[in-house]
Design a protein around this motif. Structure first.
Motif, mmCIF file in Angstrom:
data_model
loop_
_atom_site.group_PDB
_atom_site.id
_atom_site.type_symbol
_atom_site.label_atom_id
_atom_site.label_comp_id
_atom_site.label_asym_id
_atom_site.label_seq_id
_atom_site.Cartn_x
_atom_site.Cartn_y
_atom_site.Cartn_z
ATOM 1 N N ALA A 103 68.351 24.314 79.479
ATOM 2 C CA ALA A 103 68.105 23.976 78.073
ATOM 3 C C ALA A 103 68.855 24.935 77.152
ATOM 4 O O ALA A 103 69.400 24.521 76.119
ATOM 5 C CB ALA A 103 66.612 23.995 77.769
ATOM 6 N N ASP A 104 68.891 26.232 77.506
ATOM 7 C CA ASP A 104 69.627 27.201 76.693
ATOM 8 C C ASP A 104 71.117 26.873 76.665
ATOM 9 O O ASP A 104 71.778 27.003 75.628
ATOM 10 C CB ASP A 104 69.425 28.619 77.243
ATOM 11 C CG ASP A 104 68.017 29.140 77.025
ATOM 12 O OD1 ASP A 104 67.353 28.668 76.078
ATOM 13 O OD2 ASP A 104 67.581 30.015 77.791
ATOM 14 N N HIS A 148 78.192 20.393 67.030
ATOM 15 C CA HIS A 148 77.890 20.291 65.611
ATOM 16 C C HIS A 148 78.859 21.135 64.774
ATOM 17 O O HIS A 148 79.187 20.763 63.633
ATOM 18 C CB HIS A 148 76.462 20.725 65.348
ATOM 19 C CG HIS A 148 75.440 19.776 65.901
ATOM 20 N ND1 HIS A 148 74.137 20.122 66.186
ATOM 21 C CD2 HIS A 148 75.536 18.464 66.251
ATOM 22 C CE1 HIS A 148 73.475 19.086 66.656
ATOM 23 N NE2 HIS A 148 74.308 18.063 66.710
ATOM 24 N N GLU A 206 75.463 21.963 72.349
ATOM 25 C CA GLU A 206 75.154 21.153 71.161
ATOM 26 C C GLU A 206 75.583 21.874 69.883
ATOM 27 O O GLU A 206 76.105 21.248 68.952
ATOM 28 C CB GLU A 206 73.670 20.818 71.128
ATOM 29 C CG GLU A 206 73.290 19.821 70.052
ATOM 30 C CD GLU A 206 71.891 19.279 70.226
ATOM 31 O OE1 GLU A 206 71.625 18.177 69.676
ATOM 32 O OE2 GLU A 206 71.057 19.917 70.898
ATOM 33 N N LYS A 207 75.385 23.183 69.846
ATOM 34 C CA LYS A 207 75.839 23.961 68.686
ATOM 35 C C LYS A 207 77.345 23.840 68.511
ATOM 36 O O LYS A 207 77.850 23.691 67.385
ATOM 37 C CB LYS A 207 75.444 25.427 68.871
ATOM 38 C CG LYS A 207 75.899 26.334 67.741
ATOM 39 C CD LYS A 207 75.515 27.786 68.013
ATOM 40 C CE LYS A 207 76.024 28.704 66.909
ATOM 41 N NZ LYS A 207 75.673 30.122 67.179
ATOM 42 N N ARG A 254 70.367 14.096 75.293
ATOM 43 C CA ARG A 254 70.667 14.373 73.887
ATOM 44 C C ARG A 254 71.739 13.430 73.350
ATOM 45 O O ARG A 254 72.184 13.571 72.208
ATOM 46 C CB ARG A 254 71.105 15.828 73.715
ATOM 47 C CG ARG A 254 70.044 16.827 74.145
ATOM 48 C CD ARG A 254 70.486 18.269 73.945
ATOM 49 N NE ARG A 254 69.590 19.210 74.620
ATOM 50 C CZ ARG A 254 69.385 20.468 74.242
ATOM 51 N NH1 ARG A 254 70.029 20.948 73.186
ATOM 52 N NH2 ARG A 254 68.560 21.246 74.909
ATOM 53 N N GLU A 305 70.111 17.261 80.690
ATOM 54 C CA GLU A 305 69.824 17.853 79.378
ATOM 55 C C GLU A 305 70.801 17.320 78.330
ATOM 56 O O GLU A 305 70.415 17.026 77.193
ATOM 57 C CB GLU A 305 69.936 19.378 79.448
ATOM 58 C CG GLU A 305 68.771 20.078 80.098
ATOM 59 C CD GLU A 305 67.578 20.248 79.159
ATOM 60 O OE1 GLU A 305 67.738 20.016 77.940
ATOM 61 O OE2 GLU A 305 66.503 20.607 79.650
ATOM 62 N N ALA A 342 72.442 23.869 77.188
ATOM 63 C CA ALA A 342 72.609 22.640 76.401
ATOM 64 C C ALA A 342 72.539 22.928 74.907
ATOM 65 O O ALA A 342 73.272 22.318 74.114
ATOM 66 C CB ALA A 342 71.548 21.612 76.799
ATOM 67 N N ASP A 343 71.687 23.868 74.507
ATOM 68 C CA ASP A 343 71.610 24.247 73.090
ATOM 69 C C ASP A 343 72.952 24.793 72.602
ATOM 70 O O ASP A 343 73.393 24.487 71.485
ATOM 71 C CB ASP A 343 70.529 25.309 72.878
ATOM 72 C CG ASP A 343 69.116 24.768 72.982
ATOM 73 O OD1 ASP A 343 68.931 23.537 72.941
ATOM 74 O OD2 ASP A 343 68.185 25.593 73.100
ATOM 75 N N LEU A 344 73.597 25.618 73.438
ATOM 76 C CA LEU A 344 74.880 26.196 73.044
ATOM 77 C C LEU A 344 75.954 25.116 72.946
ATOM 78 O O LEU A 344 76.756 25.110 72.002
ATOM 79 C CB LEU A 344 75.304 27.276 74.042
ATOM 80 C CG LEU A 344 76.623 27.988 73.727
ATOM 81 C CD1 LEU A 344 76.565 28.696 72.378
ATOM 82 C CD2 LEU A 344 76.979 28.978 74.838
#
Length: 240
Positions: free
Chosen positions: A226-227, A237, A233-234, A32, A28, A229-231
């Motif tokens: 995925a959840d 950023h 990535e947040k 990205r 994941e 990986a979203d964290l």
């Protein structure tokens, strides 16, 4: 997409697991565009394990985000003091206060199902006549306690390939708490039977973290990659 100076993501596994617990999260993250390192934590002592992870961090040129699962959260709390660590992400993890041990933090809350599923095994300690004690999970209890929403076949494999945690690690106090000086994010696994979710919430709240909650077993990076990986990535950023 990550920039050319995007941080390397260092994944720090917890007790009763190894780096293969990130097997679904790693793709994941790499898909990205992130560089990922997933070292094997010795799981011998909090201070020693943190020193090892700190050495891994120092070997990486450029910024790092440390992601710690479970006991790995305690490890990144100490190792996160390294200069090039720019953020900390806790996955169903222990966010210790300076001077606090895992046993002390956990002892503030009712036991999870893990407490009755542990087995203690002596192991030889080089240079000492006194053995150490390895702590692991009864394999038959592992799927229900650790991984009730993970593929049953995989859960059985994880149960018999555990990386035990030395009992010493539960009693050692964290000499520092990197979350005091580094931005931090926390994920609560709300259906966790390994760590009482209130332990996670308490540590994250005390540290002033940005928190998300996921209806997941303890192995959230396998059941909801995925959840997670979203964290991560947040976090990337946010420090950008």
């Amino acid at each position: 997409m990550p920039s050319s100076d995007s941080p390397t993501i260092v994944l720090v596994h917890g007790a009763f697991a190894d780096a293969s617990s990130f097997a679904l999260l790693i793709p994941e993250l790499t898909e990205r565009g992130f560089d990922v390192v997933a070292p094997a934590v010795p799981n011998r002592s909090l201070i020693g394990d943190a020193a090892y992870i700190a050495s891994v961090v120092r070997s990486i040129a450029g910024p790092v985000i440390l992601v710690g699962h479970s006991y790995g959260g305690a490890v990144i709390t100490v190792a996160g003091e390294e200069e090039n660590v720019k953020g900390l992400v806790y996955l169903a993890g222990y966010a210790l206060q300076e001077g606090e041990s895992l046993g002390e933090l956990q002892g503030r809350f009712p036991d999870s199902d893990l407490a009755s599923a542990l087995v203690y095994t002596p192991f030889p300690v080089e240079g000492s006549d006194e053995p150490g004690t390895d702590v692991s999970v009864v394999p038959e209890s592992f799927p229900a306690v650790f991984a009730h929403d993970v593929d049953p076949g995989l859960a059985k494999i994880l149960a018999v390939s555990q990386r035990p945690l030395a009992a010493q690690a539960f009693a050692e106090a964290a000499p520092v708490a990197a979350w005091k000086t580094k931005p931090s994010w926390g994920l609560v696994a709300t259906a966790d039977h390994t760590i009482n979710p209130e332990v996670e919430r308490y540590g994250y709240r005390r540290a002033g973290m940005s928190v998300v909650e996921v209806d997941s077993s303890h192995l959230v990076m396998l059941s909801h990659p995925a959840d997670v990986a979203d964290l991560v990535e947040k976090a990337v950023h946010s420090i950008g």
